[in-house]
Design an enzyme around this catalytic site. Sequence first.
Site, short mmCIF file in Angstrom:
data_model
loop_
_atom_site.label_atom_id
_atom_site.label_comp_id
_atom_site.label_asym_id
_atom_site.label_seq_id
_atom_site.Cartn_x
_atom_site.Cartn_y
_atom_site.Cartn_z
N GLY A 1 0.75 -1.75 -0.39
CA GLY A 1 -0.14 0.16 0.26
C GLY A 1 0.67 1.31 -0.26
CG ASN B 1 1.29 3.08 -5.78
OD1 ASN B 1 1.35 4.27 -6.30
ND2 ASN B 1 2.14 2.22 -6.16
CG HIS C 1 1.52 -2.89 -15.67
ND1 HIS C 1 0.67 -3.87 -14.45
CD2 HIS C 1 2.18 -2.94 -16.29
CE1 HIS C 1 1.18 -4.74 -15.32
NE2 HIS C 1 1.95 -4.17 -16.23
CD GLU D 1 4.48 1.19 -8.52
OE1 GLU D 1 3.33 1.81 -8.68
OE2 GLU D 1 5.45 0.59 -9.55
C1 GRF Z 1 3.37 -1.78 -7.94
O1 GRF Z 1 4.41 -1.96 -8.62
C2 GRF Z 1 2.13 -0.81 -8.36
O2 GRF Z 1 2.56 -0.67 -10.01
C3 GRF Z 1 1.82 -2.67 -9.01
O3 GRF Z 1 1.48 -3.22 -7.76
C4 GRF Z 1 2.26 -2.25 -6.76
C5 GRF Z 1 1.82 -2.04 -5.66
O4 GRF Z 1 2.18 -1.60 -4.28
N1 GRF Z 1 0.26 -2.53 -9.50
P1 GRF Z 1 2.43 -0.90 -3.49
O5 GRF Z 1 1.34 -2.26 -2.79
O6 GRF Z 1 1.60 0.35 -3.21
O7 GRF Z 1 3.50 -0.58 -2.52
#
Ligand code: GRF
Length: 194
Positions: free
Chosen positions: A20, A22, A114, A179
Amino acid sequence: MLKSTGFKKINISIFISGNGSNLKNLIDQSVQKNSKFKIALVVSNNPKAKGLNHTKKFKIKKKIVKYSNIKNAEKKILTELKKNKIDLVCLAGFMKILSKNFIKVFNGKIINIHPSLLPKYKGLNTHQRAIDNKEKYSGCTVHYVNSKLDSGKIILQKKVKIFKNDTSKKLNKRVLKHEHLLYSKALKKVLLSL
Ligand code: GRF
């Protein structure tokens, strides 16, 4: 048409399965002055997802849904999205594939991040595959979700250089930082279009 201006904030639900990072970044954006959106709900299929801890500080509502039966799971999620008047779903490391029906109900209102330069490297282990193929760049993409895996319209993309001594772990760590920036930017763009 939804208004992203004025006093009414756009209600967002973020779906996670793991760390999590992001999610945390989007929470940090949402609590900033003048933010146009509110994270009204976090959904996880995994009760042990570390990312769920990020909901605590700002008392964000969370819903954990068992995925033993996809139909039932999605029914529960859709009920919860409706109850919380969710305008937009942001997938952020959600490891379940949404059904065609779910995507139809939320048509054009689901986005995903992604870790590759789509359309290259859909699916899992993206960085390792990019390294194995001796690519010069990996990166990340924020895109709309349609019924084909990692194939919806691209919103924004960021290239990240692959170094000679890169491992998938090192590259992942570097791309993840991008990201966070990319998801915030892409979300701003999407909010303007709602
Ligand atoms: C990220 O690399 C995202 O692109 C992919 O899953 C990962 C999630 O990372 N879909 P986090 O849980 O947000 O740290």
